[in-house]
Design a protein around this motif. Structure first.
Motif, mmCIF file in Angstrom:
data_model
loop_
_atom_site.group_PDB
_atom_site.id
_atom_site.type_symbol
_atom_site.label_atom_id
_atom_site.label_comp_id
_atom_site.label_asym_id
_atom_site.label_seq_id
_atom_site.Cartn_x
_atom_site.Cartn_y
_atom_site.Cartn_z
ATOM 1 N N GLY A 1 0.816 -1.208 0.000
ATOM 2 C CA GLY A 1 0.000 0.000 0.000
ATOM 3 C C GLY A 1 0.847 1.255 0.000
ATOM 4 O O GLY A 1 1.984 1.273 -0.465
ATOM 5 N N GLN B 1 -1.083 5.132 -5.571
ATOM 6 C CA GLN B 1 -1.385 3.748 -5.921
ATOM 7 C C GLN B 1 -2.194 3.661 -7.212
ATOM 8 O O GLN B 1 -2.424 2.573 -7.705
ATOM 9 C CB GLN B 1 -2.219 3.102 -4.801
ATOM 10 N N ALA C 1 -9.946 -9.933 -10.167
ATOM 11 C CA ALA C 1 -9.329 -10.014 -8.839
ATOM 12 C C ALA C 1 -8.294 -8.917 -8.629
ATOM 13 O O ALA C 1 -7.941 -8.604 -7.500
ATOM 14 C CB ALA C 1 -8.667 -11.378 -8.668
ATOM 15 N N PHE C 2 -7.821 -8.315 -9.730
ATOM 16 C CA PHE C 2 -6.788 -7.280 -9.622
ATOM 17 C C PHE C 2 -7.383 -5.886 -9.389
ATOM 18 O O PHE C 2 -6.661 -4.948 -9.112
ATOM 19 C CB PHE C 2 -5.968 -7.213 -10.930
ATOM 20 N N ILE D 1 -11.431 -1.521 -6.594
ATOM 21 C CA ILE D 1 -12.865 -1.382 -6.861
ATOM 22 C C ILE D 1 -13.407 0.006 -6.546
ATOM 23 O O ILE D 1 -14.441 0.410 -7.073
ATOM 24 C CB ILE D 1 -13.641 -2.487 -6.096
ATOM 25 N N ASP D 2 -12.704 0.759 -5.715
ATOM 26 C CA ASP D 2 -13.211 2.083 -5.368
ATOM 27 C C ASP D 2 -12.943 3.125 -6.453
ATOM 28 O O ASP D 2 -13.438 4.241 -6.369
ATOM 29 C CB ASP D 2 -12.593 2.560 -4.042
ATOM 30 N N ILE E 1 -5.152 -2.840 -8.088
ATOM 31 C CA ILE E 1 -4.879 -2.579 -6.668
ATOM 32 C C ILE E 1 -3.440 -2.103 -6.490
ATOM 33 O O ILE E 1 -3.172 -1.178 -5.752
ATOM 34 C CB ILE E 1 -5.121 -3.863 -5.849
ATOM 35 N N GLN F 1 1.091 -4.565 -10.658
ATOM 36 C CA GLN F 1 0.332 -5.648 -11.293
ATOM 37 C C GLN F 1 -0.316 -5.202 -12.595
ATOM 38 O O GLN F 1 -1.197 -5.896 -13.114
ATOM 39 C CB GLN F 1 -0.744 -6.149 -10.327
ATOM 40 N N ARG G 1 -18.235 -13.851 -8.602
ATOM 41 C CA ARG G 1 -17.425 -12.757 -9.153
ATOM 42 C C ARG G 1 -16.854 -13.199 -10.495
ATOM 43 O O ARG G 1 -15.697 -13.607 -10.606
ATOM 44 C CB ARG G 1 -16.313 -12.370 -8.174
ATOM 45 N N HIS H 1 -21.208 -2.365 -5.045
ATOM 46 C CA HIS H 1 -20.608 -1.854 -6.285
ATOM 47 C C HIS H 1 -21.314 -2.433 -7.512
ATOM 48 O O HIS H 1 -21.224 -1.881 -8.591
ATOM 49 C CB HIS H 1 -19.122 -2.232 -6.353
ATOM 50 N N PHE I 1 -5.469 -13.242 -3.344
ATOM 51 C CA PHE I 1 -6.564 -13.548 -4.266
ATOM 52 C C PHE I 1 -7.442 -14.675 -3.722
ATOM 53 O O PHE I 1 -8.671 -14.605 -3.748
ATOM 54 C CB PHE I 1 -5.997 -13.958 -5.634
ATOM 55 N N ALA J 1 -4.520 -4.261 4.611
ATOM 56 C CA ALA J 1 -3.203 -3.640 4.397
ATOM 57 C C ALA J 1 -2.838 -3.632 2.917
ATOM 58 O O ALA J 1 -2.097 -2.762 2.459
ATOM 59 C CB ALA J 1 -2.145 -4.388 5.190
ATOM 60 N N ASP K 1 -4.890 -3.074 0.518
ATOM 61 C CA ASP K 1 -5.868 -2.213 -0.175
ATOM 62 C C ASP K 1 -6.943 -2.994 -0.922
ATOM 63 O O ASP K 1 -7.505 -2.496 -1.899
ATOM 64 C CB ASP K 1 -5.162 -1.246 -1.148
#
Lengths: 270, 407
Positions: free
Chosen positions: A49, A173, A204-205, A208-209, A232, A236, B166, B203, B336, B399, B401
């Motif tokens: 992060g 980020q 998965a990567f 989302i915000d 994220i 990646q 998902r 979302h 993941f 942590a 994110d």
């Protein structure tokens, strides 16, 4: 006017004790810089992060602080630290360096400006002169980036004066990734846009915000979709684009959408 | 009257509140400081240095056998929370045409939202909506929910997390269901949803947020009452719970005449560590009860099950409990797998292979790695994050994110 006698008068008579002190200052500065440049990136790799970025960005700042402190301590041991003496010695040094190492000094000064203006920091993804990669370290004279092909590119800070520097995440980020899809023009564009949005939403990567956008462009050969989303972790980005592309293609094939075949479309007589 | 005033101040054990009123319990400041120091020690590559205080009568204290644990700390029954839900929904149930036809009950993993709603539905004889199969979800099968839902009969769907995947094709069905449910097309209903799935579905579904309730966090006060109640139902004579390193009371002494000494902060730490999730606190409590060796007990008779040596249960000190933690070097694959498991409240491996951008070998290897660390467990065919491992997993994902729930 400064005669040679006057110039030499600004320097102290260096005793053995002074030389030892200067040696210790240089050694201490070297130790501190080595520790900072080795330890902080190691720690940065143990956290994730935004803390990773803070730690990486602190390396060049710490190095500058150490070098400045060491210079001040050394100079005060070599010359009498009065304003006049400092002005004279710095002027003479500037003249000599300006002629002999113009570009080198320019890079050093740009390096200081880099720390202040922060056009790039360790952890940023930048493009300079066609070289794209992650900034791994910022030295006094140059920055090192590592490209996705694992090649180190050394970029002198001098480039800061006259080159365009593209920074993809600018110390944060958030790095926008784009996956392109080229489709045959005959399809339900609204449905494809919706499906591509869900492709990103279910990755998965995905961070989302942050927003997901699908840009649709009609071209002579078909329809160009640009799926834009944020991973994220900026590191990646290529896995993310690959994931979007693979799952996007699978979803579009499932929908029965044809992909653009440019020669086939362009060969249709008008 | 002082007594009645005190009674009013005692919070309900099972208390449903709007989500905005949920307050996770806080840890003591000294413990937070120790945790920060431990983090920095780990950062510099040095393991946590735990002091090992001598145990009182170590040679005689041993973990309680399962048959006794089931008596002293049985798994929660869901009748009480179902009754508490009645209280929270009283006004909504009394309305003939409520403004919101749907109420959503959100709960973190291991908080029993699914079991509570199932019990509640059975008590009220409301039909329970079965979840769609994975094939139905991926095909966005419009025969789900069944046609009888929507004919005016109220319904309960306890596990909304079972209605989506998902996956690009896994969201249409849940969107359609939520749109119909909120529009009132399916009549009156109660939906249960795991908090992680709810965070993700917010979302996916951008419609108006319905009435959303959750079980208030189990803080120290509630844990004391909960564990005392469970223990008081055990045997004829009340049990005493003492910390095994210093003999301090973990639960207040059962006998009112007994002078209460200094009590341990074990339950305060437990409440904070488990983030107020009843199931997690219960699992940790369950795993750390001990008693003195009594060779006369064999567990074969009912009488033996109800006897504890000296009527004293020893609780392992908090500092000596080894909590599961992420393996060193855990990165993307672990994140993941764990995130996907939490977003779906558990998944079989076949579905994980469809949802994750990892090869089957990578998924299996990661699961085994995590299972060895005590973070995930296989329940029949479904992999789930364990109650003991959940706090570490949540912290790890936060942590990194990743999207986390708000509980």
């Amino acid at each position: 006017m400064n005669s040679p006698d006057n110039v030499s008068a600004i320097f102290r008579t260096l005793s053995q004790a002074h030389l030892v002190q200067i040696g210790l200052i240089v050694l201490g500065a070297w130790l501190l810089i080595t520790l900072a440049t080795r330890l902080l990136p190691l720690l940065a790799n143990r956290v994730s992060g935004r803390f990773r970025f803070y730690l990486l960005a602190s390396v060049p700042v710490l190095r500058l602080l150490v070098i400045t402190s060491a210079l001040v301590l050394t100079v005060t041991r070599v010359i009498e630290p009065t304003i006049e003496n400092l002005m004279v010695s710095l002027g003479a040094m500037g003249l000599a360096l300006g002629f002999a190492f113009k570009d080198y000094v320019s890079s050093l000064i740009a390096g200081v400006v880099t720390l202040y203006e922060a056009p790039y920091r360790p952890g940023d993804w930048i493009e300079v002169n066609g070289a794209y990669g992650e900034v791994k370290s910022i030295d006094m004279r140059s920055a090192e980036i590592v490209t996705p092909d694992d090649t180190v590119v050394v970029i002198p800070h001098l480039k800061l004066w006259d080159q365009l520097i593209f920074n993809a995440n600018d110390g944060g980020q958030n790095l926008l990734c784009v996956a392109d899809f080229y489709l045959h023009p005959r399809h339900d564009a609204a449905q494809v846009k919706h499906t591509l949005h869900d492709v990103a939403l279910t990755s998965a990567f995905l961070q989302i915000d942050k927003p997901i956008n699908v840009i649709v462009l009609e071209k002579p050969w078909g329809t160009h979709y640009r799926l834009k989303a944020y991973p994220i972790d900026p590191r990646q980005q290529f896995h993310f684009i690959t994931d979007l592309t693979l799952r996007g293609k699978a979803a579009l094939i499932e929908m029965g959408v044809e992909f653009a075949a440019m020669p086939a479309v362009s060969q249709v007589p008008s | 009257m002082p007594t009645s005033a005190n009674e009013k101040e005692v919070p309900l054990l099972w208390d449903y509140v709007p989500i905005a009123e949920y307050h996770p319990p806080a840890a003591p400041v000294s413990h937070s400081v120790r945790k920060r120091l431990a983090f920095f020690r780990r950062l510099f590559g040095r393991g946590e240095k735990e002091q090992e205080p001598p145990l009182e009568g170590t040679e005689n204290i041993q973990a309680l056998p399962d048959w006794q644990l089931e008596c002293i700390a049985p798994a929660p029954e869901w009748q009480d929370p179902a009754e508490a839900l009645d209280v929270e929904l009283k006004d909504w149930l009394a309305q003939e045409n409520p403004v919101s036809p749907v109420v959503v009950m959100v709960g973190p993993p291991h908080n029993g939202h699914c079991e509570t709603l199932t019990t509640w539905a059975q008590r009220h004889e409301w039909p329970i909506l079965p979840p769609p199969t994975a094939a139905q979800i991926l095909a966005s099968d419009d025969t789900w929910p069944p046609e009888q839902i929507g004919d005016g009969t109220p319904w309960v769907f306890p596990c909304l997390e079972r209605a989506y995947l998902r996956h690009p094709a896994g969201l249409t069905l849940v969107r359609r269901f939520l749109a119909n449910a909120y529009a009132g097309n399916l009549g009156r209903g109660i939906i249960g949803c795991d908090s992680w799935a709810w965070a993700f579905l917010r979302h996916v579904w951008r419609g108006r947020v319905p009435v959303t309730v959750t079980l208030q966090a189990f803080d120290e006060t509630r844990l004391v009452r909960h564990f005392r109640k469970l223990a008081d139902e055990f045997g004829d004579r009340p049990l005493r719970f003492l910390q095994s390193d210093d003999g301090r009371d973990v639960l207040p002494p059962p006998d009112a005449e007994e002078t209460p000494g200094e009590t341990s902060n074990f339950l305060q730490l437990l409440a904070a560590h488990s983030r107020g999730v009843c199931g997690i606190a219960h699992a940790i409590w369950h795993a750390n009860l001990q008693s003195e060796l009594d060779e006369t007990l064999d567990g074969k008779s009912d009488d033996a099950a109800c006897r504890i040596a000296n009527q004293t249960v020893w609780v392992k000190p908090w500092s000596q409990i080894v909590h599961p933690c992420l393996p060193s070097g855990a990165r993307r694959e672990e994140a993941f797998v764990l995130h996907t498991l939490l977003l779906h409240n558990g998944l079989p491996i076949e579905l994980m292979e469809r949802l994750l951008p990892l090869s089957p070998g990578q998924i299996m290897g990661t699961l085994i790695h995590l299972e060895d660390s005590g973070l995930v467990a296989l329940d029949e065919t479904v992999w789930q994050v364990t109650p003991q491992g959940y706090p570490a997993v949540r912290h790890f994902l936060q942590a990194g994110d990743y999207l986390v729930d708000r509980f």
